[in-house]
Design an enzyme around this catalytic site. Structure first.
Site, PDB file in Angstrom:
ATOM      1  N   GLU A 271      82.387   1.423 -22.817  1.00 55.07           N
ATOM      2  CA  GLU A 271      81.065   1.431 -22.184  1.00 55.07           C
ATOM      3  C   GLU A 271      80.442   2.807 -22.345  1.00 55.07           C
ATOM      4  O   GLU A 271      81.111   3.820 -22.106  1.00 55.07           O
ATOM      5  CB  GLU A 271      81.140   1.135 -20.678  1.00 55.07           C
ATOM      6  N   GLU A 334      71.702   0.934 -11.827  1.00 51.08           N
ATOM      7  CA  GLU A 334      72.675  -0.099 -12.193  1.00 51.08           C
ATOM      8  C   GLU A 334      72.011  -1.332 -12.794  1.00 51.08           C
ATOM      9  O   GLU A 334      72.629  -2.060 -13.578  1.00 51.08           O
ATOM     10  CB  GLU A 334      73.501  -0.506 -10.971  1.00 51.08           C
TER      11      GLU A 334
END
Length: 387
Positions: A271, A334
């Protein structure tokens, strides 16, 4: 007549190989660029449209966080390589019960192969360093039981076992040469690394220069975090210079592995990304910074080079993420890591196109092509039998 038949046979096999290249298995990660397909949202496209978007963008390596059967079915026959996830909530059960692990692999992995090209299973996500010692203690057992299930099905060479770590497993990462694993992590990390070394798995790291800069804006040059021209940093112990933070974060992981006795293990990024919007205390989360980071990262990966410490080990990375996910908890950032908006349009331009409105036509065209190839193979085979 025989020479003509041999010539036709050669043509047949040559043509068949050309048309089936897309479906050959080349390994767990093809090329250098992959993407995380997160689905914590109620407004993103269907898995079938996602497949079209990925093929349009020529992104072959895809990582999901579970084994949703609708997604696995949508990826069937696409030629895309998929890494699936065993969520953290399953780890204790899989660690304590080998039969459950076998059943899980049979139902969620074996039953979809080979049409759905599942190339890896991520056992949990960011478990070590998370503060849950019971979960940390279950990670290795779960990984072993899932691997043993794959082995019983003769799939251990087809599907790779991994787990992704956050940077919370390190005690210090600046400069890179000072990096070691935290003392409370080592007891779980070393046995896990020993197992991964035995089965040939890489060390998977979730690395976010965005977060490092957000937490330390006064100490970090934002240009250094965004791959932009900068003085960078110098590591006196290794005599290496770093012109971007991601390379430094990766080499810090290599130094921690070396300190733990695993010098030859590869580091892969599972990621990394940059938010395009955030809360008031996340001023660097802007569309321009997100575009800059992801555009420069894509260029850096395309060079197929390593890091200053491991120049011959080509860096591979999964970008986070494919879509903005409106249901994720936490800060506003997020929900704004996506390269694409929920409707399939681009969040910012880094060289990809929006999801085409004529996608169904593309799907039909692809299906027609497949039927054409099958018909041609049958026709050639019948002709060869006749001569």
């Amino acid at each position: 007549m025989r020479s003509s038949k041999l010539l036709l046979l050669k043509f047949f096999f040559f043509f068949f190989n050309l048309t089936s290249l897309e479906y050959q298995v080349d390994g767990a990660f093809v090329g250098t660029y992959g993407i995380n397909y997160g689905r914590i949202a109620d407004n993103i496209p269907s898995p079938e449209k996602v497949v079209l978007l990925l093929k349009q963008a020529k992104i072959r390596n895809v990582r999901i966080y579970d084994v949703d059967h609708t997604v696995l079915e949508a990826f069937s026959g696409t030629g895309l390589d998929l890494v699936v996830g065993l969520p953290n909530g399953f780890l204790k059960e899989m660690s304590s019960n080998a039969d459950h692990a076998f059943t899980w692999v049979k139902e969620n992995i074996q039953s979809f192969l080979p049409k759905t090209r599942i190339r890896g299973i991520a056992i949990g996500n960011e478990v070590l360093g998370g503060g849950d010692s019971e979960l940390a203690g279950a990670l290795l057992g779960a990984a072993k039981n899932v691997y043993n299930a794959l082995k019983k099905m003769n799939l251990e060479d087809t599907v790779q076992i991994t787990t992704a770590h956050s940077q919370a497993v390190f005690s210090d990462s600046y400069p890179p040469s000072s990096c070691v694993f935290k003392e409370n992590v080592v007891q779980f990390m070393k046995p896990l690394l020993e197992f991964f070394q035995q089965i040939g798995s890489p060390f998977c790291l979730n690395a976010y220069p965005f977060l490092a800069y957000t937490y330390n804006p006064k100490e970090i040059d934002i240009n250094y975090a965004l791959f932009k021209p900068t003085e960078g940093i110098y590591d006196p112990k290794t005599d290496l210079h770093y012109d971007n933070m991601l390379d430094a974060q990766i080499d810090a992981a290599y130094m921690a592995l070396q300190d733990a006795g695993f010098k030859k293990m590869e580091v892969m990024i599972t990621e990394t990304g940059w938010a395009s919007k955030g809360d008031s205390d996340e001023p660097a989360a802007t569309p321009e910074n997100a575009r800059t980071y992801n555009y420069n990262l894509r260029k850096r990966l395309a060079k197929k080079k390593g890091t200053p410490l491991r120049p011959k080990t080509v860096l591979k990375a999964y970008i986070f993420a494919l879509f903005n996910e409106n249901s994720k908890p936490g800060k506003s950032s997020e929900t704004h890591f996506g390269l694409f908006k929920p409707d399939g349009t681009i969040s910012y331009d880094i060289g990809f196109n929006s999801l085409k409105s004529d996608s169904p036509k593309s799907l039909i065209s692809s299906s027609k092509s497949a039927r054409y190839y099958v018909a041609l193979v049958i026709s050639v085979s019948a002709f060869l039998l006749m001569i």
